[in-house]
Enzyme design. Structure first.
Site, PDB file in Angstrom:
ATOM      1  N   ARG A   1       1.060  -1.203   0.025  1.00  0.00           N
ATOM      2  CA  ARG A   1      -0.364   0.200   0.083  1.00  0.00           C
ATOM      3  C   ARG A   1       0.570   1.031  -0.252  1.00  0.00           C
ATOM      4  NH1 ARG A   1      -4.989   1.920  -1.154  1.00  0.00           N
ATOM      5  NH2 ARG A   1      -6.192   2.784   0.584  1.00  0.00           N
TER       6      ARG A   1
ATOM      7  N   THR B   1      -9.053   1.305  -9.649  1.00  0.00           N
ATOM      8  CA  THR B   1      -8.674  -0.672  -8.662  1.00  0.00           C
ATOM      9  C   THR B   1      -8.563  -1.326  -9.492  1.00  0.00           C
ATOM     10  OG1 THR B   1      -8.949   0.846  -6.626  1.00  0.00           O
ATOM     11  CG2 THR B   1      -8.099  -1.987  -6.374  1.00  0.00           C
TER      12      THR B   1
ATOM     13  N   THR C   1      -3.349  -0.665  -7.598  1.00  0.00           N
ATOM     14  CA  THR C   1      -4.968   0.647  -7.545  1.00  0.00           C
ATOM     15  C   THR C   1      -3.893   2.422  -7.276  1.00  0.00           C
ATOM     16  OG1 THR C   1      -6.665   2.325  -6.977  1.00  0.00           O
ATOM     17  CG2 THR C   1      -5.210   1.070  -5.298  1.00  0.00           C
TER      18      THR C   1
ATOM     19  N   ASN D   1      -5.950   4.401  -7.290  1.00  0.00           N
ATOM     20  CA  ASN D   1      -7.652   4.949  -6.337  1.00  0.00           C
ATOM     21  C   ASN D   1      -8.368   4.962  -7.624  1.00  0.00           C
ATOM     22  OD1 ASN D   1      -8.844   4.780  -4.458  1.00  0.00           O
ATOM     23  ND2 ASN D   1      -8.139   7.718  -4.009  1.00  0.00           N
TER      24      ASN D   1
ATOM     25  N   ASP E   1      -7.862   8.527   0.310  1.00  0.00           N
ATOM     26  CA  ASP E   1      -8.721   7.310   1.451  1.00  0.00           C
ATOM     27  C   ASP E   1      -8.023   7.675   2.735  1.00  0.00           C
ATOM     28  OD1 ASP E   1      -9.727   5.628  -0.701  1.00  0.00           O
ATOM     29  OD2 ASP E   1      -7.985   4.250  -0.185  1.00  0.00           O
TER      30      ASP E   1
ATOM     31  N   SER F   1      -7.154   0.733   3.497  1.00  0.00           N
ATOM     32  CA  SER F   1      -8.211   1.088   2.225  1.00  0.00           C
ATOM     33  C   SER F   1      -9.453  -0.395   2.241  1.00  0.00           C
ATOM     34  CB  SER F   1      -7.328   0.030   1.462  1.00  0.00           C
ATOM     35  OG  SER F   1      -7.925  -0.693   0.495  1.00  0.00           O
ATOM     36  N   SER F   2     -10.323  -0.247   1.446  1.00  0.00           N
ATOM     37  CA  SER F   2     -11.609  -1.095   1.325  1.00  0.00           C
ATOM     38  C   SER F   2     -10.768  -3.116   0.199  1.00  0.00           C
ATOM     39  CB  SER F   2     -12.148  -0.598   0.606  1.00  0.00           C
ATOM     40  OG  SER F   2     -12.720   0.333   0.823  1.00  0.00           O
TER      41      SER F   2
ATOM     42  N   GLY G   1     -13.805  -0.700  -7.158  1.00  0.00           N
ATOM     43  CA  GLY G   1     -15.076  -0.513  -6.999  1.00  0.00           C
ATOM     44  C   GLY G   1     -14.950   0.064  -5.321  1.00  0.00           C
ATOM     45  N   GLY G   2     -14.381   0.699  -4.519  1.00  0.00           N
ATOM     46  CA  GLY G   2     -13.372   1.039  -3.700  1.00  0.00           C
ATOM     47  C   GLY G   2     -14.377   0.974  -2.289  1.00  0.00           C
TER      48      GLY G   2
END
Ligand code: DON
Length: 564
Positions: A100, A373, A391, A393, A415, A444-445, A465-466
């Site tokens: 990340r 992403t 990603t 983002n 984020d 993050s998701s 898809g966030g």
């Protein structure tokens, strides 16, 4: 005339019958004997599979696929972003890699606020201030160091060749480039490769990117984090008013983490741990659903949507309060994902009436235990599985393009929670746990996930898809396990999403009947269908009972499953 009318009706009936028959027939994705790669572009899936055919393993194929996506899918594939990977080896060992992005050393808590403490629109999403320190290249070298079986130079070469040869523009890509062109022009000082009016079937050659990839091939991680590439990156960011320095790049380190592992009936689900919220949130949702016989409620039925929505509402409320970078905040993970805690959270669930998000806050835990992403899934011929989500983002990230280096930079800083209680671009609300600090990773998701059934490898899947990633992955697992859909059908099935705030169920535009929407509204649910877009873009692989692999490549994109 009468005959003509009759013929017309017979024709109509025939079309109707074919449609109905088509609906009833199970849709099966690509099936392969040995190994499979499912990713956002055919070019990248092909390159991954060629590495496997050469005798490479899933980790080798991951490196080749990720780098090829950086060339073939600039919308989200990247070397200027970051991601997460979850793995399960053929002897059952599991693990996770966090590559990340992190906040630059010069970042500060209120960097996106004006003097009146209001959020400055666009500052965390567009342009150089939005960029987090990229993690992808360090991540790939970490993977190679631990699990690689072929030389790195062999794994990166196909991406270099692809960049020189060029990649054909798809219709969807043409549309996306048209949509975002004005941002590229707004953000960058000079013309960039994506400014041109590219049309479907044009070939884009990525010559500067090819040179950067060659520097990485020849100098290892330093080919990105030091020397020419680092200088180009820092210079671009500085000219455009950003704060990333050479020191930020030199200090970046991907980190091996313990994934979140939990059971759901006879499944074991292995998903990403913080700084992704994916694993914790998924665990909370699955644990809330476990006491119910979901299969008997019916796929996407009123009751199934009610139950899943209420589980999601409670999990996302906890997400916003408790979750952040575990190297900076203490997260009571064991409690959050425990059956006892989750069942207490579900105690006020009612079939009669929607719970209001106003009445749901994060749970009380006393005392702490000591649009973009892209996802790809790989299972190799040895039985190793990886699941990776990466990603920039937002679509094409911050839109900042390092012209000499040929790559885009992320806008991952959005984020973070720029201000407590204020939504980010996915409408997610955050608190202190996800506030900005130098070198901290933003929450993050992303939910790369591997599923075991009866202790054997069962699925590898994930999605972009966030905030909707978690719920897309969860629904896909339920579709296969509870509703017996094939992998491809499970990916195709219409999806819905609730994230506590805003208090609304988003339904994909197609696939939910008006009656069902009315029934949900009668129970007090607010529905967004008209303005909603697709939810997630799941790429997945399922191990069939005969040991073969079935791919599920999402039709919502240009995704492709390739196997052998
Ligand atoms: O890490 C996250 O949760 C987001 N940066 C993911 C962004 C994303 O999925 C965009 N794609 N639609």
């Amino acid at each position: 005339m009468k005959q003509l009318v009759l013929l017309f009706f017979i024709g109509l009936l025939a079309i109707q019958c074919t449609k109905t028959n088509q609906k009833k027939e199970p849709v099966t994705g690509t099936v392969a004997e040995n190994a499979m790669v499912v990713s956002a572009r055919k070019e990248a899936s092909n390159i991954g599979i060629e590495i496997l055919k050469k005798g490479g393993n899933a980790f080798d194929a991951m490196i080749a696929t990720e780098l090829s996506l950086a060339v073939a899918y600039p919308f989200a594939g990247n070397i200027g972003g970051g991601g997460f990977m979850v793995f399960r080896t053929n002897n059952g060992e599991t693990g996770a890699l966090d590559y990340r992005e992190k906040a630059p050393l010069a970042a500060s808590k209120n960097m996106y606020l004006d003097e009146q403490d209001n959020i400055i629109p666009g500052k965390s999403t567009l342009g150089a201030m939005a960029i987090g320190v990229p993690g992808t290249i360090d991540g790939l070298f970490k993977v190679h160091e631990k699990f690689g079986s072929l030389p790195f130079s062999e794994l990166i070469q196909p991406a270099i060749d692809l960049a020189y040869k060029g990649v054909a523009v798809t219709k969807k890509q043409e549309n996306r480039l048209n949509k975002y062109r004005h941002y590229f022009l707004e953000v960058n000082k000079s013309p960039i490769i994506f400014d041109k009016h590219w049309k479907e079937n044009d070939t884009i050659k990525y010559l500067a990117l090819a040179k950067t990839l060659e520097r990485i091939r020849d100098n290892g991680r330093d080919g990105f984090y030091k020397g020419e590439t680092a200088e180009q990156l820092v210079k671009t960011v500085k000219i455009l008013g950003g704060i990333i320095t050479k020191e930020d790049l030199e200090k970046y380190k991907a980190i091996w983490r313990k994934p979140i592992e939990f059971t759901y009936k006879n499944l074991k689900i292995i998903a990403m741990s913080p700084p992704s919220s994916g694993g914790v949130c998924s665990a909370q949702i699955f644990k809330a659903l476990e006491p119910f016989n979901i299969a008997s409620l019916g796929h996407n039925s009123l009751k199934a949507i009610q139950l899943i929505t209420e589980a999601e509402r409670r999990a996302y409320a906890d997400r916003s309060f408790y979750l952040g970078d575990p190297d900076f905040v203490k997260i009571p993970i064991d409690t959050l994902i425990s059956t006892t805690y989750v069942s207490k959270r579900m105690a006020n669930f009612s079939w009669e009436k929607a719970t209001s998000s106003k009445d749901i806050n994060h749970g009380n835990i006393i005392g702490y235990e000591s649009d973009e992403t892209t996802h790809y899934s790989i299972i190799d011929q040895f039985g190793n599985a990886i699941s990776a989500t990466t990603t920039l983002n937002g679509a094409y990230g911050s839109k900042v393009f390092v012209t000499e280096g040929g790559f885009l930079l992320n806008n991952e800083m959005d984020d973070f929670s720029s201000k407590p209680g204020e939504p980010n671009m996915f409408g997610l609300i955050g608190a202190e746990a996800n506030s900005i600090k130098p070198e901290k990773r933003m929450l993050s998701s992303m939910t790369p996930t591997i599923v075991e059934k009866d202790n054997k490898l069962f699925m590898s899947l994930g999605s972009p898809g966030g905030s909707t990633i978690i719920t897309s992955v969860m629904q896909t697992i339920l579709n296969v396990y509870e509703f017996n859909l094939s992998m491809q059908e499970a990916v195709n099935a219409p999806r819905f999403h609730h994230q506590w705030l805003p208090d609304v169920i988003t339904l994909e535009p197609k696939g939910f009947a008006k009656d069902l929407v009315l029934q949900l509204q009668e129970k007090g649910y607010q529905i967004n269908q008209e303005n909603s877009r697709i939810i997630g873009k799941v790429d997945a692989i399922k191990v069939l009972e005969n040991g073969k692999l079935e791919g599920g490549a999402d039709y919502r994109g240009d995704d492709a499953a390739v196997g052998y």
